[in-house]
Scaffold this motif. Structure first.
Motif, PDB file in Angstrom:
ATOM      1  N   GLY A 160      -8.499   7.966   5.107  1.00 28.73           N
ATOM      2  CA  GLY A 160      -7.709   9.141   5.470  1.00 28.73           C
ATOM      3  C   GLY A 160      -8.098   9.696   6.827  1.00 28.73           C
ATOM      4  O   GLY A 160      -8.812   9.062   7.598  1.00 28.73           O
ATOM      5  N   GLY A 161      -7.589  10.903   7.102  1.00 32.31           N
ATOM      6  CA  GLY A 161      -7.924  11.579   8.350  1.00 32.31           C
ATOM      7  C   GLY A 161      -6.992  11.274   9.496  1.00 32.31           C
ATOM      8  O   GLY A 161      -7.247  11.667  10.639  1.00 32.31           O
ATOM      9  N   PHE A 162      -5.873  10.562   9.223  1.00 27.48           N
ATOM     10  CA  PHE A 162      -4.921  10.242  10.307  1.00 27.48           C
ATOM     11  C   PHE A 162      -4.085  11.494  10.603  1.00 27.48           C
ATOM     12  O   PHE A 162      -3.441  12.050   9.699  1.00 27.48           O
ATOM     13  CB  PHE A 162      -3.997   9.097   9.895  1.00 27.48           C
ATOM     14  CG  PHE A 162      -4.725   7.795   9.670  1.00 27.48           C
ATOM     15  CD1 PHE A 162      -5.108   7.008  10.749  1.00 27.48           C
ATOM     16  CD2 PHE A 162      -5.025   7.364   8.380  1.00 27.48           C
ATOM     17  CE1 PHE A 162      -5.784   5.810  10.543  1.00 27.48           C
ATOM     18  CE2 PHE A 162      -5.699   6.172   8.167  1.00 27.48           C
ATOM     19  CZ  PHE A 162      -6.085   5.386   9.253  1.00 27.48           C
ATOM     20  N   PRO A 163      -4.044  11.936  11.863  1.00 28.00           N
ATOM     21  CA  PRO A 163      -3.306  13.172  12.188  1.00 28.00           C
ATOM     22  C   PRO A 163      -1.788  13.010  12.114  1.00 28.00           C
ATOM     23  O   PRO A 163      -1.071  13.981  11.872  1.00 28.00           O
ATOM     24  CB  PRO A 163      -3.749  13.494  13.630  1.00 28.00           C
ATOM     25  CG  PRO A 163      -4.181  12.168  14.188  1.00 28.00           C
ATOM     26  CD  PRO A 163      -4.749  11.402  13.042  1.00 28.00           C
ATOM     27  N   ARG A 164      -1.306  11.742  12.316  1.00 28.35           N
ATOM     28  CA  ARG A 164       0.144  11.502  12.310  1.00 28.35           C
ATOM     29  C   ARG A 164       0.495  10.402  11.312  1.00 28.35           C
ATOM     30  O   ARG A 164      -0.319   9.491  11.068  1.00 28.35           O
ATOM     31  CB  ARG A 164       0.633  11.113  13.705  1.00 28.35           C
ATOM     32  CG  ARG A 164       0.429  12.180  14.763  1.00 28.35           C
ATOM     33  CD  ARG A 164       0.905  11.707  16.135  1.00 28.35           C
ATOM     34  NE  ARG A 164       0.208  10.512  16.578  1.00 28.35           N
ATOM     35  CZ  ARG A 164       0.509   9.843  17.696  1.00 28.35           C
ATOM     36  NH1 ARG A 164       1.529  10.262  18.453  1.00 28.35           N
ATOM     37  NH2 ARG A 164      -0.170   8.766  18.035  1.00 28.35           N
ATOM     38  N   LEU A 165       1.690  10.487  10.760  1.00 35.23           N
ATOM     39  CA  LEU A 165       2.146   9.488   9.789  1.00 35.23           C
ATOM     40  C   LEU A 165       2.147   8.096  10.401  1.00 35.23           C
ATOM     41  O   LEU A 165       1.715   7.127   9.779  1.00 35.23           O
ATOM     42  CB  LEU A 165       3.555   9.851   9.287  1.00 35.23           C
ATOM     43  CG  LEU A 165       4.238   8.818   8.380  1.00 35.23           C
ATOM     44  CD1 LEU A 165       3.417   8.580   7.116  1.00 35.23           C
ATOM     45  CD2 LEU A 165       5.658   9.266   8.046  1.00 35.23           C
ATOM     46  N   GLY A 198       0.832  -1.185   0.000  1.00 36.72           N
ATOM     47  CA  GLY A 198       0.000   0.000   0.000  1.00 36.72           C
ATOM     48  C   GLY A 198       0.864   1.231   0.000  1.00 36.72           C
ATOM     49  O   GLY A 198       2.095   1.147   0.090  1.00 36.72           O
ATOM     50  N   SER A 199       0.239   2.366  -0.108  1.00 39.10           N
ATOM     51  CA  SER A 199       0.990   3.624  -0.084  1.00 39.10           C
ATOM     52  C   SER A 199       0.315   4.606   0.864  1.00 39.10           C
ATOM     53  O   SER A 199      -0.876   4.473   1.160  1.00 39.10           O
ATOM     54  CB  SER A 199       1.061   4.224  -1.498  1.00 39.10           C
ATOM     55  OG  SER A 199      -0.246   4.499  -1.975  1.00 39.10           O
ATOM     56  N   ILE A 200       1.122   5.570   1.327  1.00 35.32           N
ATOM     57  CA  ILE A 200       0.605   6.591   2.240  1.00 35.32           C
ATOM     58  C   ILE A 200       0.903   7.961   1.641  1.00 35.32           C
ATOM     59  O   ILE A 200       2.001   8.210   1.135  1.00 35.32           O
ATOM     60  CB  ILE A 200       1.246   6.461   3.632  1.00 35.32           C
ATOM     61  CG1 ILE A 200       0.855   5.128   4.275  1.00 35.32           C
ATOM     62  CG2 ILE A 200       0.826   7.625   4.533  1.00 35.32           C
ATOM     63  CD1 ILE A 200       1.490   4.873   5.628  1.00 35.32           C
ATOM     64  N   GLN A 201      -0.096   8.793   1.670  1.00 36.12           N
ATOM     65  CA  GLN A 201       0.050  10.145   1.118  1.00 36.12           C
ATOM     66  C   GLN A 201      -0.411  11.167   2.156  1.00 36.12           C
ATOM     67  O   GLN A 201      -1.289  10.888   2.975  1.00 36.12           O
ATOM     68  CB  GLN A 201      -0.791  10.310  -0.147  1.00 36.12           C
ATOM     69  CG  GLN A 201      -0.413   9.396  -1.290  1.00 36.12           C
ATOM     70  CD  GLN A 201      -1.371   9.533  -2.473  1.00 36.12           C
ATOM     71  OE1 GLN A 201      -2.336  10.314  -2.417  1.00 36.12           O
ATOM     72  NE2 GLN A 201      -1.093   8.786  -3.531  1.00 36.12           N
ATOM     73  N   THR A 225      -3.254   9.727   4.562  1.00 34.51           N
ATOM     74  CA  THR A 225      -4.209   8.777   3.955  1.00 34.51           C
ATOM     75  C   THR A 225      -3.461   7.571   3.411  1.00 34.51           C
ATOM     76  O   THR A 225      -2.386   7.729   2.816  1.00 34.51           O
ATOM     77  CB  THR A 225      -4.973   9.445   2.778  1.00 34.51           C
ATOM     78  OG1 THR A 225      -5.727  10.550   3.278  1.00 34.51           O
ATOM     79  CG2 THR A 225      -5.911   8.455   2.100  1.00 34.51           C
ATOM     80  N   TYR A 226      -4.035   6.367   3.636  1.00 33.59           N
ATOM     81  CA  TYR A 226      -3.410   5.193   3.010  1.00 33.59           C
ATOM     82  C   TYR A 226      -4.286   4.692   1.854  1.00 33.59           C
ATOM     83  O   TYR A 226      -5.510   4.865   1.862  1.00 33.59           O
ATOM     84  CB  TYR A 226      -3.115   4.072   4.011  1.00 33.59           C
ATOM     85  CG  TYR A 226      -4.313   3.330   4.581  1.00 33.59           C
ATOM     86  CD1 TYR A 226      -5.142   2.547   3.783  1.00 33.59           C
ATOM     87  CD2 TYR A 226      -4.582   3.358   5.959  1.00 33.59           C
ATOM     88  CE1 TYR A 226      -6.213   1.849   4.315  1.00 33.59           C
ATOM     89  CE2 TYR A 226      -5.642   2.670   6.499  1.00 33.59           C
ATOM     90  CZ  TYR A 226      -6.472   1.913   5.662  1.00 33.59           C
ATOM     91  OH  TYR A 226      -7.532   1.223   6.183  1.00 33.59           O
ATOM     92  N   ILE A 227      -3.623   4.088   0.874  1.00 38.98           N
ATOM     93  CA  ILE A 227      -4.312   3.526  -0.304  1.00 38.98           C
ATOM     94  C   ILE A 227      -3.773   2.114  -0.518  1.00 38.98           C
ATOM     95  O   ILE A 227      -2.557   1.903  -0.577  1.00 38.98           O
ATOM     96  CB  ILE A 227      -4.055   4.383  -1.568  1.00 38.98           C
ATOM     97  CG1 ILE A 227      -4.475   5.834  -1.333  1.00 38.98           C
ATOM     98  CG2 ILE A 227      -4.806   3.791  -2.771  1.00 38.98           C
ATOM     99  CD1 ILE A 227      -3.987   6.804  -2.385  1.00 38.98           C
ATOM    100  N   VAL A 228      -4.679   1.128  -0.634  1.00 34.53           N
ATOM    101  CA  VAL A 228      -4.260  -0.265  -0.796  1.00 34.53           C
ATOM    102  C   VAL A 228      -5.082  -0.923  -1.891  1.00 34.53           C
ATOM    103  O   VAL A 228      -6.296  -0.740  -1.976  1.00 34.53           O
ATOM    104  CB  VAL A 228      -4.456  -1.073   0.520  1.00 34.53           C
ATOM    105  CG1 VAL A 228      -3.957  -2.505   0.343  1.00 34.53           C
ATOM    106  CG2 VAL A 228      -3.757  -0.411   1.669  1.00 34.53           C
ATOM    107  N   ASP A 229      -4.418  -1.704  -2.729  1.00 32.81           N
ATOM    108  CA  ASP A 229      -5.096  -2.552  -3.715  1.00 32.81           C
ATOM    109  C   ASP A 229      -5.631  -3.772  -2.970  1.00 32.81           C
ATOM    110  O   ASP A 229      -4.864  -4.480  -2.330  1.00 32.81           O
ATOM    111  CB  ASP A 229      -4.103  -3.026  -4.783  1.00 32.81           C
ATOM    112  CG  ASP A 229      -4.473  -2.504  -6.146  1.00 32.81           C
ATOM    113  OD1 ASP A 229      -5.683  -2.348  -6.375  1.00 32.81           O
ATOM    114  OD2 ASP A 229      -3.576  -2.269  -6.959  1.00 32.81           O
ATOM    115  N   VAL A 230      -6.924  -4.019  -3.053  1.00 32.36           N
ATOM    116  CA  VAL A 230      -7.493  -5.159  -2.315  1.00 32.36           C
ATOM    117  C   VAL A 230      -8.030  -6.242  -3.255  1.00 32.36           C
ATOM    118  O   VAL A 230      -8.899  -7.029  -2.892  1.00 32.36           O
ATOM    119  CB  VAL A 230      -8.599  -4.692  -1.338  1.00 32.36           C
ATOM    120  CG1 VAL A 230      -8.037  -3.861  -0.216  1.00 32.36           C
ATOM    121  CG2 VAL A 230      -9.695  -3.920  -2.083  1.00 32.36           C
ATOM    122  N   GLY A 231      -7.520  -6.277  -4.469  1.00 29.45           N
ATOM    123  CA  GLY A 231      -7.944  -7.323  -5.408  1.00 29.45           C
ATOM    124  C   GLY A 231      -9.000  -6.833  -6.360  1.00 29.45           C
ATOM    125  O   GLY A 231      -9.196  -5.632  -6.538  1.00 29.45           O
TER     126      GLY A 231
END
Length: 384
Positions: free
Chosen positions: A33-38, A3-6, A13-19
């Protein structure tokens, strides 16, 4: 799978391919998204990737509840009695699809709070607690299957709070009212129908599904093994009784056997009069043409006779309650009453008629007290 984090603005926000979607074949992504810290986003991403690796991740279904229920019912209807299908389909269409505020909500987004609010809405609309319980049971079965089919991760119905069922007040006839009613229906074609109900406690469908081959005139018994039911688009059919315990032998008195003999002779007259137009299906209760008797007609006749006889207005099912109540008041034990009524468990009989056996409980208390008293007296007499 990676996955990736932006960073988007001040949050992560994280983005993941789930098939791929098993129905469309299109690539699916999970974004949150919405995470205050990395490090918060990284922790959540690792947890999701772990679920995917262990095949524990379920991609949220985009199906609405209404769409899912239509599909689910084709699976469900093959697992219930054909006579139950039409009532369950009606319940689903009316309450869970047409008159449900979240029927067009995605299956995966429906919450326990939605469901509790729905039950309260049904109460406000005046539906009985029994009806709402049936809706609850069906919704629970549907979501349980959705979990098995990996459409949702959990069943929100399990934590819901449906209302407790309020039992309909039981009404029974006195001995005098039974006599008055039977006296007023002596000349009625359904006199034998009501005699069977009063003297056997059989259910209405069981009486209307009874065949002459079920009656043993020598052993004075009725074999209850079928019931008349209505199926949409098919009409009336004979089906198996409510439960396996409903299949039973019911002993009957000679008086009832004599009445059945007389009724059988009347049926022979109908048959001879109509000839080939008579549809002989071996039914004990039938129309003068030999066909199935519409239960609604029986209720119309019963209502008319009750008014003429000036007896308490009761339901047909209350005749069954009357039969059971008389047996219990005469000292017949619960297990025997349960077997005669065809209850699945004597516990059902006990819960239904517990208020009638309070005197028996008092008698048991006296028996216990007297037994201890006698034992003490014997001990004293031996000591002296």
């Amino acid at each position: 799978m990676k996955g990736s984090i932006q960073k988007r603005g001040n949050t992560w926000t994280y983005i993941v391919d789930v098939g791929r979607d098993p129905q469309t074949g299109k690539r699916q992504q999970k974004t949150k998204g919405g995470f205050p810290r990395l490090k918060d986003a990284q922790l959540a991403l690792r947890k999701l990737l772990s679920e995917i690796d262990e095949n524990k991740y379920i991609a949220p279904s985009k199906e609405t509840l209404a769409e899912y229920l239509e599909h689910w019912f084709t699976h469900y209807e093959k697992r219930i009695k054909v006579t139950t299908v039409c009532t369950r389909k009606y319940l689903m269409d009316k309450h869970l699809i047409k008159e449900n505020p979240f029927s067009n909500k995605e299956l995966s987004k429906i919450t326990t709070r939605d469901i509790d609010a729905f039950y309260n809405l049904k109460l406000d609309e005046g539906y009985s607690t029994s009806t709402i319980r049936k809706i609850h049971q069906m919704l629970n079965q549907a979501f349980n299957q959705a979990v098995k089919w990996s459409k949702v991760t959990n069943n929100p119905v399990l934590a819901a709070d449906p209302p407790s069922v309020k039992k309909v007040e039981m009404k029974i006839w006195s001995f005098n009212e039974i006599d008055l009613f039977l006296e007023h229906c002596k000349e009625e074609r359904h006199h034998i129908t009501f005699l069977l109900a009063i003297y056997t406690g059989m259910r209405r469908g069981e009486i209307l599904g009874l065949k002459w081959s079920d009656i043993d005139f020598e052993k004075k018994t009725i074999r209850v093994q079928r019931s008349l039911s209505h199926v949409t688009n098919e009409g009336y059919i004979l089906s198996t009784p409510k439960t396996t315990k409903s299949i039973r032998y019911v002993p009957i008195p000679k008086m009832l056997l004599d009445e059945l003999h007389s009724h059988k002779n009347r049926q022979k007259e109908w048959n001879e009069r109509l000839g080939p137009d008579y549809s002989d299906q071996d039914l004990v209760i039938c129309t003068e043409m030999g066909s199935f008797q519409d239960p609604r007609n029986v209720l119309r006749v019963m209502k008319r006779i009750m008014k003429a006889a000036n007896v308490s207005p009761i339901r047909f099912h209350d005749i069954r309650h009357t039969h059971a109540s008389i047996l219990i008041s005469e000292g017949v034990d619960i297990v025997r009453v349960a077997a005669r009524l065809g209850h699945a468990n004597p516990k059902i009989t006990l819960e239904t008629y517990a208020h009638l056996i309070s005197d028996v409980d008092n008698e048991a208390a006296d028996i216990f007290h007297n037994a201890l008293k006698t034992a003490r007296e014997q001990k004293v007499s031996k000591g002296s």
